[in-house]
Design a protein around this motif. Sequence first.
Motif, PDB file in Angstrom:
ATOM      1  N   ASN A   1     -20.413 -38.046   4.638  1.00  0.00           N
ATOM      2  CA  ASN A   1     -20.982 -39.034   3.725  1.00  0.00           C
ATOM      3  C   ASN A   1     -22.473 -38.774   3.558  1.00  0.00           C
ATOM      4  N   ARG A   2     -22.897 -38.554   2.293  1.00  0.00           N
ATOM      5  CA  ARG A   2     -24.292 -38.176   2.019  1.00  0.00           C
ATOM      6  C   ARG A   2     -25.281 -39.298   2.305  1.00  0.00           C
ATOM      7  N   ASN A   3     -24.820 -40.513   2.421  1.00  0.00           N
ATOM      8  CA  ASN A   3     -25.718 -41.651   2.663  1.00  0.00           C
ATOM      9  C   ASN A   3     -25.752 -42.068   4.129  1.00  0.00           C
ATOM     10  N   THR A   4     -24.577 -42.076   4.772  1.00  0.00           N
ATOM     11  CA  THR A   4     -24.514 -42.585   6.152  1.00  0.00           C
ATOM     12  C   THR A   4     -24.421 -41.491   7.198  1.00  0.00           C
ATOM     13  N   GLY A   5     -23.978 -40.298   6.794  1.00  0.00           N
ATOM     14  CA  GLY A   5     -23.798 -39.214   7.745  1.00  0.00           C
ATOM     15  C   GLY A   5     -22.474 -39.268   8.478  1.00  0.00           C
ATOM     16  N   VAL A   6     -21.612 -40.212   8.143  1.00  0.00           N
ATOM     17  CA  VAL A   6     -20.311 -40.348   8.799  1.00  0.00           C
ATOM     18  C   VAL A   6     -19.414 -39.170   8.401  1.00  0.00           C
ATOM     19  N   ILE A   7     -18.742 -38.587   9.420  1.00  0.00           N
ATOM     20  CA  ILE A   7     -17.880 -37.426   9.190  1.00  0.00           C
ATOM     21  C   ILE A   7     -16.422 -37.832   9.332  1.00  0.00           C
ATOM     22  N   LYS A   8     -15.610 -37.418   8.368  1.00  0.00           N
ATOM     23  CA  LYS A   8     -14.183 -37.673   8.430  1.00  0.00           C
ATOM     24  C   LYS A   8     -13.424 -36.384   8.150  1.00  0.00           C
ATOM     25  N   VAL A   9     -12.258 -36.249   8.834  1.00  0.00           N
ATOM     26  CA  VAL A   9     -11.397 -35.086   8.646  1.00  0.00           C
ATOM     27  C   VAL A   9     -10.105 -35.561   8.003  1.00  0.00           C
ATOM     28  N   PHE A  10      -9.695 -34.864   6.946  1.00  0.00           N
ATOM     29  CA  PHE A  10      -8.465 -35.230   6.230  1.00  0.00           C
ATOM     30  C   PHE A  10      -7.504 -34.048   6.230  1.00  0.00           C
ATOM     31  N   ALA A  11      -6.247 -34.320   6.626  1.00  0.00           N
ATOM     32  CA  ALA A  11      -5.193 -33.315   6.500  1.00  0.00           C
ATOM     33  C   ALA A  11      -4.697 -33.359   5.058  1.00  0.00           C
ATOM     34  N   ARG A  12      -4.513 -32.209   4.463  1.00  0.00           N
ATOM     35  CA  ARG A  12      -4.083 -32.125   3.068  1.00  0.00           C
ATOM     36  C   ARG A  12      -2.656 -31.571   3.025  1.00  0.00           C
ATOM     37  N   LYS A  13      -1.736 -32.402   2.467  1.00  0.00           N
ATOM     38  CA  LYS A  13      -0.329 -32.019   2.438  1.00  0.00           C
ATOM     39  C   LYS A  13       0.223 -32.141   1.020  1.00  0.00           C
ATOM     40  N   SER A  14       1.121 -31.248   0.700  1.00  0.00           N
ATOM     41  CA  SER A  14       1.767 -31.275  -0.609  1.00  0.00           C
ATOM     42  C   SER A  14       2.908 -32.294  -0.603  1.00  0.00           C
ATOM     43  N   VAL A  15       3.027 -33.061  -1.670  1.00  0.00           N
ATOM     44  CA  VAL A  15       4.104 -34.045  -1.804  1.00  0.00           C
ATOM     45  C   VAL A  15       5.353 -33.340  -2.308  1.00  0.00           C
ATOM     46  N   VAL A  16       6.464 -33.439  -1.530  1.00  0.00           N
ATOM     47  CA  VAL A  16       7.709 -32.741  -1.855  1.00  0.00           C
ATOM     48  C   VAL A  16       8.903 -33.683  -1.706  1.00  0.00           C
ATOM     49  N   ASP A  17      10.066 -33.254  -2.245  1.00  0.00           N
ATOM     50  CA  ASP A  17      11.296 -34.024  -2.086  1.00  0.00           C
ATOM     51  C   ASP A  17      11.840 -33.868  -0.665  1.00  0.00           C
ATOM     52  N   GLU A  18      11.823 -32.612  -0.191  1.00  0.00           N
ATOM     53  CA  GLU A  18      12.365 -32.326   1.140  1.00  0.00           C
ATOM     54  C   GLU A  18      11.306 -31.592   1.960  1.00  0.00           C
ATOM     55  N   VAL A  19      10.971 -32.132   3.109  1.00  0.00           N
ATOM     56  CA  VAL A  19       9.928 -31.565   3.963  1.00  0.00           C
ATOM     57  C   VAL A  19      10.503 -30.430   4.810  1.00  0.00           C
ATOM     58  N   LEU A  20       9.974 -29.235   4.640  1.00  0.00           N
ATOM     59  CA  LEU A  20      10.376 -28.081   5.449  1.00  0.00           C
ATOM     60  C   LEU A  20       9.336 -27.750   6.515  1.00  0.00           C
ATOM     61  N   ASP A  21       8.044 -28.003   6.220  1.00  0.00           N
ATOM     62  CA  ASP A  21       6.949 -27.753   7.171  1.00  0.00           C
ATOM     63  C   ASP A  21       6.087 -29.002   7.250  1.00  0.00           C
ATOM     64  N   PRO A  22       6.291 -29.836   8.299  1.00  0.00           N
ATOM     65  CA  PRO A  22       5.553 -31.106   8.405  1.00  0.00           C
ATOM     66  C   PRO A  22       4.030 -30.934   8.444  1.00  0.00           C
ATOM     67  N   ARG A  23       3.565 -29.739   8.835  1.00  0.00           N
ATOM     68  CA  ARG A  23       2.112 -29.528   8.917  1.00  0.00           C
ATOM     69  C   ARG A  23       1.490 -29.416   7.524  1.00  0.00           C
ATOM     70  N   MET A  24       2.291 -28.924   6.572  1.00  0.00           N
ATOM     71  CA  MET A  24       1.757 -28.649   5.245  1.00  0.00           C
ATOM     72  C   MET A  24       2.351 -29.543   4.154  1.00  0.00           C
ATOM     73  N   GLU A  25       3.429 -30.295   4.492  1.00  0.00           N
ATOM     74  CA  GLU A  25       4.143 -31.068   3.473  1.00  0.00           C
ATOM     75  C   GLU A  25       4.374 -32.509   3.921  1.00  0.00           C
ATOM     76  N   ILE A  26       4.573 -33.384   2.945  1.00  0.00           N
ATOM     77  CA  ILE A  26       4.876 -34.793   3.208  1.00  0.00           C
ATOM     78  C   ILE A  26       5.876 -35.254   2.128  1.00  0.00           C
ATOM     79  N   SER A  27       6.798 -36.123   2.542  1.00  0.00           N
ATOM     80  CA  SER A  27       7.821 -36.582   1.588  1.00  0.00           C
ATOM     81  C   SER A  27       7.201 -37.548   0.586  1.00  0.00           C
TER      82      SER A  27
END
Length: 367
Positions: free
Chosen positions: A50-76
């Motif tokens: 955050n450019r104002n407060t300096g707070v750091i956050k980490v976000f996992a980025r997953k592709s939205v799919v019908d059927e999840v084959l790799d939970p690390r990279m995908e989400i239903s």
Amino acid sequence: MSMDFIEALEEIGKEKGIGKEVLIDAIEAALISSYKRNFNTAQNVRVDINRNTGVIKVFARKSVVDEVLDPRMEISLMASRELNPNYQIDDLCEIEVTPRDFGRIAAQTAKQVVTQRIREAERGLIYNAFIDKADDIVTGIVQRQDTRNVYVDLGKVEAVLPLNELMPNEKFKHNDRVKAYITKVENTTKGPQIILSRTHPGLLKRLFELEVPEIFDGVVEIKSVAREAGQRSKIAVYSRNPEVDPVGSCVGPKGLRVQTIVNELRGEKIDIVRWSEDVEEYVANALSPSKVVSVDVREIEKMARVIVPDYQLSLAIGIKGQNARLAAKLTSWKIDIKSESQVDEVRESQNEDEQMPSDDEFVEENQ
């Protein structure tokens, strides 16, 4: 991280000439690698500061799919809509995964990144400062020497003066001041590398520019330089103002200007000659201090045949041909030097050949 961190980045940016956004972007990129390394994960993540407060956050980025084959990279689709009902198939869903002790890792990483970027910025500033000085003269202090180079301190950077770029019998000690010519400026992984020379003809030219105000002001122009470092040099000069003597300007009152340069070059002899558009006159001047009787220019061969008085032949040629060699380099013409007696011998020989009867004439006379 805190607001103090953001303020510190702003101060560093102003002091070192690095934009705050550049630093933050670099820290975010480094934190992604740190997160994957420290938490042993291969998932796609994004780090946000955050450019104002300096707070750091980490976000996992997953592709939205019908059927999840790799939970690390995908989400239903159903799971994603629990976070945001607007998600559709193939959208990128972000889930916050900021670890509790990530602040410590972030602080260490930020310190390393900022230090590295400052170093890179300083190297960039030094490179930019010296790239404009390529083909110019600098003064530095000798620091040390090894089997290949002399290392010269130029203030913000240490330059390299190769031993093969020193004049014959030239030696330097620690803390000696030295003037040298910059032949190359390179931006390497270890920072800017500046290569110096004491033998380059450009050093002689720059020294004259420093010592002769008429050259610095553009009234007198250096047309050509030929140099055999440590031994002898020739420099051709021309005056744009007919009332200014170019040779006299370079010599200076009582020879002081040229003598200063000779002293800097450890006694190297310097011939200052007048440049001329007339090739015959220019070649004759270039052979100074020898006197010239005549010059025959052959344009096609780009050769000048020069006749000198007998007593001037050795002077015109010089020791081991040095004077003639330097004159040829200065003028960019091949120079063939003959004495008057040598020319007379050739002419007499030609006349004798013309006077001798041919074989047919000899046969006719004896029939």
